[in-house]
Design a protein around this motif. Structure first.
Motif, PDB file in Angstrom:
ATOM      1  N   MET B  49       5.249   4.571  -0.044  1.00  0.00           N
ATOM      2  CA  MET B  49       3.850   4.171  -0.097  1.00  0.00           C
ATOM      3  C   MET B  49       3.671   2.857  -0.857  1.00  0.00           C
ATOM      4  O   MET B  49       2.892   2.002  -0.451  1.00  0.00           O
ATOM      5  CB  MET B  49       3.027   5.276  -0.769  1.00  0.00           C
ATOM      6  CG  MET B  49       2.432   6.277   0.193  1.00  0.00           C
ATOM      7  SD  MET B  49       1.412   5.506   1.491  1.00  0.00           S
ATOM      8  CE  MET B  49      -0.217   6.035   0.976  1.00  0.00           C
ATOM      9  N   GLU B  50       4.401   2.744  -1.944  1.00  0.00           N
ATOM     10  CA  GLU B  50       4.321   1.539  -2.773  1.00  0.00           C
ATOM     11  C   GLU B  50       4.622   0.291  -1.944  1.00  0.00           C
ATOM     12  O   GLU B  50       3.930  -0.715  -2.028  1.00  0.00           O
ATOM     13  CB  GLU B  50       5.326   1.672  -3.925  1.00  0.00           C
ATOM     14  CG  GLU B  50       5.138   0.689  -5.054  1.00  0.00           C
ATOM     15  CD  GLU B  50       6.234   0.862  -6.115  1.00  0.00           C
ATOM     16  OE1 GLU B  50       6.312   0.038  -7.022  1.00  0.00           O
ATOM     17  OE2 GLU B  50       7.021   1.840  -5.986  1.00  0.00           O
ATOM     18  N   ARG B  51       5.664   0.403  -1.127  1.00  0.00           N
ATOM     19  CA  ARG B  51       6.031  -0.734  -0.266  1.00  0.00           C
ATOM     20  C   ARG B  51       4.936  -1.049   0.740  1.00  0.00           C
ATOM     21  O   ARG B  51       4.595  -2.209   0.972  1.00  0.00           O
ATOM     22  CB  ARG B  51       7.321  -0.417   0.500  1.00  0.00           C
ATOM     23  CG  ARG B  51       8.585  -0.517  -0.337  1.00  0.00           C
ATOM     24  CD  ARG B  51       9.802  -0.428   0.573  1.00  0.00           C
ATOM     25  NE  ARG B  51      11.039  -0.429  -0.169  1.00  0.00           N
ATOM     26  CZ  ARG B  51      12.088  -1.189   0.145  1.00  0.00           C
ATOM     27  NH1 ARG B  51      12.025  -1.993   1.191  1.00  0.00           N
ATOM     28  NH2 ARG B  51      13.190  -1.128  -0.558  1.00  0.00           N
ATOM     29  N   LEU B  52       4.390   0.011   1.334  1.00  0.00           N
ATOM     30  CA  LEU B  52       3.370  -0.211   2.368  1.00  0.00           C
ATOM     31  C   LEU B  52       2.108  -0.834   1.771  1.00  0.00           C
ATOM     32  O   LEU B  52       1.465  -1.679   2.393  1.00  0.00           O
ATOM     33  CB  LEU B  52       3.015   1.107   3.049  1.00  0.00           C
ATOM     34  CG  LEU B  52       4.039   1.656   4.045  1.00  0.00           C
ATOM     35  CD1 LEU B  52       3.576   2.993   4.593  1.00  0.00           C
ATOM     36  CD2 LEU B  52       4.272   0.683   5.198  1.00  0.00           C
ATOM     37  N   LYS B  53       1.783  -0.416   0.561  1.00  0.00           N
ATOM     38  CA  LYS B  53       0.559  -0.896  -0.091  1.00  0.00           C
ATOM     39  C   LYS B  53       0.630  -2.387  -0.398  1.00  0.00           C
ATOM     40  O   LYS B  53      -0.379  -3.042  -0.613  1.00  0.00           O
ATOM     41  CB  LYS B  53       0.332  -0.114  -1.390  1.00  0.00           C
ATOM     42  CG  LYS B  53      -0.170   1.316  -1.178  1.00  0.00           C
ATOM     43  CD  LYS B  53      -1.656   1.442  -1.474  1.00  0.00           C
ATOM     44  CE  LYS B  53      -2.194   2.838  -1.161  1.00  0.00           C
ATOM     45  NZ  LYS B  53      -1.755   3.838  -2.162  1.00  0.00           N
ATOM     46  N   LYS B  54       1.861  -2.917  -0.450  1.00  0.00           N
ATOM     47  CA  LYS B  54       2.016  -4.336  -0.786  1.00  0.00           C
ATOM     48  C   LYS B  54       1.597  -5.259   0.348  1.00  0.00           C
ATOM     49  O   LYS B  54       1.424  -6.459   0.133  1.00  0.00           O
ATOM     50  CB  LYS B  54       3.480  -4.621  -1.142  1.00  0.00           C
ATOM     51  CG  LYS B  54       3.824  -4.312  -2.596  1.00  0.00           C
ATOM     52  CD  LYS B  54       5.218  -4.834  -2.929  1.00  0.00           C
ATOM     53  CE  LYS B  54       5.680  -4.349  -4.292  1.00  0.00           C
ATOM     54  NZ  LYS B  54       7.146  -4.342  -4.405  1.00  0.00           N
TER      55      LYS B  54
END
Lengths: 199, 199
Positions: B49-54
């Motif tokens: 999720m962290e990656r996608l949120k970027k």
DNA sequence: TATTAACCATAACAGCGTTACGCTGCTCCT
DNA sequence: AGGAGCAGCGTAACGCTGTTATGGTTAATA
């Protein structure tokens, strides 16, 4: 045992207990458990190919033929999920890992749908392109759908009212054909054409 | 340990040896190995999720935003294949099986690309349709590609001269957008637009 | 200070894949 | 016909796995 009771049930000891032998039987006949699993997946690929071969070729509507092949693909994954998981899902069964020659058998089945794609291009239904790239594109779609269904991620009750996974596949196939160059109308027609005539 | 040394390395004994404890530590803190793995995949979903949120939202070109999200999806699967295998591949790690609540976390990430799809429909780029169905369609494509790459089925040297897996993804994404209603030209333009601006 | 709870080290159990050893029974050659 | 050689397999063991009963140590609570 793999097909019916799942990967956990396929152990050397359970296996030899079933046939009334000792663990040595595995090693004299196969050498190791991974090697035994290798023979199992050989059988799995054979079953898979057998199903695909049953789809009649259709030179007048290769897109309908392609759709029929895709249905068979998913149906195999649904019918034998544990086998499918080992063949394509990279399921590490008893330390078994897919070999290059194993994967060659998997890639080999692509010849069947590719053939239909080539004919669809010749008829102008699909945009002219590298047929091997297109068939792999379709493969991603089919494997993704089958695998997500297998793992429980894709379920009918997530798709909204009345839409089953069979319907979802239809939708996916239609949009794939459109993406490959077909018109929405022609793709929809081929979908209906191919509907009843699997096997 | 899962990410770096693979699923076989993630055993209770190896783990407690690493931290200088006994096997009981696993059971007082987690209850069982599957429960421990569950916490590991919680962390895995968080990283994902962290990656996608970027990825920055782009209201002017939601299709370009969607493409960027898709690249991040594949990049995660390539960067942490073992983690990805447990999250989405149904890899049976130490007897661990995906739970309904686990899968809910997986389905939750679909909200991000769906949002872009809804905006693409509002702008007339994508055909009006059930956005949840469309995002699952894209999911099949992405998971299929990522998983086949992970298992070694999809390799650059199968795609013909000069075509890498990154290029293949571009192709797949373009045809997906076209299948969803976009024009070939607009999709190609959004592809170029989204090329450099990940993260 | 006394009690209680949490924590964890030890040792064991069942099951896993694998292997060294030894017996049995078949085959083949003389 | 008889003996040599060997393939095949049962037994028992090794090291590994997840798991658990027991008991001792530690920390917080009354």
């Amino acid at each position: 045992m793999l097909a019916e009771r799942g990967p956990a049930a396929l152990s050397a000891r359970r296996l030899v207990r079933e046939v009334g032998a000792s663990t040595m039987a595995v090693y004299t006949h196969f050498g190791s458990m991974p090697a035994l699993v290798r023979e199992v997946i050989r059988e799995g690929f054979a079953r898979f190919m057998e199903r695909l071969k049953k789809v009649r070729t259709d030179d007048e509507d290769p897109v309908a033929e392609l759709f029929a092949l895709c249905r068979v693909y998913r149906e195999f994954a649904v019918a034998e999920p544990h086998v499918y998981a080992v063949l394509f899902g990279g399921s590490g069964l008893a330390g078994f890992e897919l070999d290059d020659s194993d994967r060659d058998m998997g890639v080999y089945v692509l010849r069947v749908p590719r053939d239909a794609i080539v004919r669809a291009m010749a008829l102008g239904r699909f945009r002219e392109a590298d047929s091997w790239l297109v068939v792999r594109q379709l493969w991603c779609l089919l494997h993704g759908l089958s695998d997500l269904e297998r793992t429980g991620y894709l379920r009918a009750d997530h798709l909204g009212g009345g839409v089953g996974l069979g319907d979802f596949l239809e939708l996916v196939l239609r949009d794939f054909a459109v993406g490959a160059g077909d018109t929405v109308e022609a793709a929809t027609a081929s979908l209906a054409e191919s509907a009843g005539r699997n096997s």
